[in-house]
Design a protein around this motif. Structure first.
Motif, mmCIF file in Angstrom:
data_model
loop_
_atom_site.group_PDB
_atom_site.id
_atom_site.type_symbol
_atom_site.label_atom_id
_atom_site.label_comp_id
_atom_site.label_asym_id
_atom_site.label_seq_id
_atom_site.Cartn_x
_atom_site.Cartn_y
_atom_site.Cartn_z
ATOM 1 N N PRO A 1 31.992 75.306 -48.449
ATOM 2 C CA PRO A 1 32.348 73.909 -48.202
ATOM 3 C C PRO A 1 31.392 72.952 -48.908
ATOM 4 O O PRO A 1 30.176 73.165 -48.909
ATOM 5 C CB PRO A 1 32.220 73.783 -46.682
ATOM 6 C CG PRO A 1 32.504 75.156 -46.173
ATOM 7 C CD PRO A 1 31.914 76.088 -47.207
ATOM 8 N N SER A 2 31.956 71.923 -49.540
ATOM 9 C CA SER A 2 31.193 70.872 -50.224
ATOM 10 C C SER A 2 30.424 71.368 -51.451
ATOM 11 O O SER A 2 29.427 70.749 -51.855
ATOM 12 C CB SER A 2 30.236 70.167 -49.248
ATOM 13 O OG SER A 2 30.949 69.662 -48.140
ATOM 14 N N TRP B 1 35.539 72.730 -54.305
ATOM 15 C CA TRP B 1 36.000 72.673 -52.910
ATOM 16 C C TRP B 1 36.715 71.348 -52.683
ATOM 17 O O TRP B 1 36.231 70.294 -53.097
ATOM 18 C CB TRP B 1 34.795 72.817 -51.985
ATOM 19 C CG TRP B 1 35.145 72.818 -50.525
ATOM 20 C CD1 TRP B 1 35.549 73.891 -49.774
ATOM 21 C CD2 TRP B 1 35.099 71.704 -49.631
ATOM 22 N NE1 TRP B 1 35.756 73.497 -48.480
ATOM 23 C CE2 TRP B 1 35.489 72.158 -48.361
ATOM 24 C CE3 TRP B 1 34.758 70.348 -49.778
ATOM 25 C CZ2 TRP B 1 35.556 71.326 -47.247
ATOM 26 C CZ3 TRP B 1 34.831 69.520 -48.681
ATOM 27 C CH2 TRP B 1 35.220 70.014 -47.432
ATOM 28 N N GLY C 1 38.535 70.558 -49.537
ATOM 29 C CA GLY C 1 38.938 70.342 -48.154
ATOM 30 C C GLY C 1 38.944 71.658 -47.408
ATOM 31 O O GLY C 1 38.612 72.710 -47.973
ATOM 32 N N ARG C 2 39.331 71.584 -46.126
ATOM 33 C CA ARG C 2 39.338 72.797 -45.314
ATOM 34 C C ARG C 2 40.245 73.859 -45.954
ATOM 35 O O ARG C 2 41.423 73.614 -46.186
ATOM 36 C CB ARG C 2 39.853 72.480 -43.909
ATOM 37 C CG ARG C 2 39.917 73.687 -43.025
ATOM 38 C CD ARG C 2 40.686 73.442 -41.741
ATOM 39 N NE ARG C 2 41.125 74.711 -41.192
ATOM 40 C CZ ARG C 2 42.267 75.295 -41.489
ATOM 41 N NH1 ARG C 2 43.100 74.720 -42.311
ATOM 42 N NH2 ARG C 2 42.574 76.463 -40.977
ATOM 43 N N ALA D 1 32.804 66.735 -52.599
ATOM 44 C CA ALA D 1 33.186 66.110 -51.333
ATOM 45 C C ALA D 1 34.631 65.651 -51.396
ATOM 46 O O ALA D 1 35.124 65.275 -52.459
ATOM 47 C CB ALA D 1 32.283 64.916 -51.024
ATOM 48 N N ARG D 2 35.289 65.724 -50.262
ATOM 49 C CA ARG D 2 36.589 65.071 -50.104
ATOM 50 C C ARG D 2 36.307 63.829 -49.280
ATOM 51 O O ARG D 2 35.793 63.929 -48.167
ATOM 52 C CB ARG D 2 37.557 66.010 -49.367
ATOM 53 C CG ARG D 2 38.997 65.520 -49.366
ATOM 54 C CD ARG D 2 39.600 65.772 -50.723
ATOM 55 N NE ARG D 2 40.926 65.178 -50.858
ATOM 56 C CZ ARG D 2 42.043 65.891 -50.839
ATOM 57 N NH1 ARG D 2 42.007 67.188 -50.656
ATOM 58 N NH2 ARG D 2 43.208 65.304 -51.007
ATOM 59 N N ALA D 3 36.584 62.663 -49.837
ATOM 60 C CA ALA D 3 36.149 61.426 -49.176
ATOM 61 C C ALA D 3 37.010 60.262 -49.628
ATOM 62 O O ALA D 3 37.653 60.318 -50.681
ATOM 63 C CB ALA D 3 34.686 61.151 -49.499
ATOM 64 N N THR E 1 40.457 61.295 -43.772
ATOM 65 C CA THR E 1 40.146 60.986 -45.168
ATOM 66 C C THR E 1 39.011 61.864 -45.683
ATOM 67 O O THR E 1 38.337 61.517 -46.647
ATOM 68 C CB THR E 1 39.787 59.503 -45.365
ATOM 69 O OG1 THR E 1 38.609 59.219 -44.611
ATOM 70 C CG2 THR E 1 40.903 58.600 -44.917
ATOM 71 N N CYS F 1 38.059 66.342 -45.098
ATOM 72 C CA CYS F 1 38.509 67.695 -45.409
ATOM 73 C C CYS F 1 39.839 68.068 -44.776
ATOM 74 O O CYS F 1 40.395 69.113 -45.098
ATOM 75 C CB CYS F 1 37.444 68.689 -44.963
ATOM 76 S SG CYS F 1 37.186 68.680 -43.179
#
Ligand SMILES: [Zn+2]
Lengths: 183, 90
Positions: free
Chosen positions: A59-60, A72, A74-75, A136-138, B60, B62
């Motif tokens: 993750p990340s 990466w 997201g989940r 990152a997903r942001a 917004t 994961c």
């Protein structure tokens, strides 16, 4: 059907330079979302190492080498970016979706890139925190983005339909910073 | 208020969407249960003054569903685990 000309998501919009910052479009790449099935994460990781020499990213984080890399996203999902498609055999372990035409791939380079993006995302992008290989997903403005630091550039991925919005929003931040520096 | 997403790290509360009390995740009573038990499961929540557990969706970020433990009196956020792992931790 007529042959339609292929254009990149940010065609005609980039590159853009303000002050020491340049926003440009990444090269055309094959992009696939790779989403391991429940309980198949280890199998997918092994199959990726066999086929491409890279593991599924933590993750990340990201993994990669020449020819293909994984960011990466997201989940239980990572974005494949390569000059070729990922090995079809990976489909035994994961859902594979060709999203090559679905993402706008932008690169922001230059000293102070973090300051420009700080106006659009709540992430701490300082190089001591968001290091090379971090992902990152942001939120980026009102968009859902994937952010990744790769050597000198901050890479940004937004949905293709948002390309013009992303270029506009990042461009405004770049221009504001350059204007402040010039005062 | 920040929520410590197990995948993304500490993130602003506004990145998340509140999905209700974690107690609603327990299996509903079977059809043989008396009506008041089913009514309780569907409609009654504890509303504690103190530690509570609820479900948040990292909208917004994961995209994971989290179970967040927090305190309604002090507003402290004690931790978060992935909802898919709720049987193994917290
Ligand atoms: Zn998250």
């Amino acid at each position: 059907m007529a042959k339609l000309p292929e254009t990149s998501p940010a065609a005609g919009l980039l590159p853009l330079t303000h002050g020491g910052l340049t926003l440009s479009e990444g090269p055309a790449r094959r992009m696939w979302m790779i989403q391991p099935y429940p309980g198949r994460e280890a199998g997918l990781d092994a199959a990726l190492r066999d086929a491409h020499g890279i593991g599924f990213p933590e993750p990340s984080r990201s993994t990669g080498q020449r020819g293909g890399r994984l960011i990466w996203a997201g989940r239980a999902q990572a974005l494949w970016i390569g000059t070729a498609d990922p090995a079809p055999g990976l489909a035994q372990h994961a859902a594979l979706t060709d999203q090559s035409d679905a993402w706008a791939f932008l690169k922001l380079e230059g000293a102070g890139a973090e300051a420009a993006l700080a106006r659009l995302t709540p992430l701490d992008l300082h190089p001591s925190v968001f290091k090379r290989g971090h992902a990152a997903r942001a939120p980026l403005g009102h968009m859902s983005a994937i952010l990744h630091r790769r050597s000198a550039a901050l890479e940004l991925f937004v949905f293709r339909s948002m390309a013009r919005t992303a270029v506009h929003e990042i461009g405004v931040a770049m221009r504001s910073l350059a204007a402040r520096a010039a005062v | 208020m920040r929520i410590p997403c197990p995948l993304c790290g500490d993130r602003d509360r506004r990145e998340f969407y509140y999905m209700g009390a974690a107690e609603a995740l327990t299996a509903p009573p079977g059809p043989e249960a008396p009506p008041e038990v089913i009514d309780d499961q569907l409609h009654l929540r504890t509303n504690p003054a103190g530690e509570t557990r609820d479900v948040w969706y990292h909208e917004t970020g994961c995209g994971a569903w989290l179970i967040v433990t927090r305190d309604t009196v002090t507003h402290a956020v004690h931790g978060a685990v992935l909802a898919e792992r709720r049987g193994t931790t917290a």
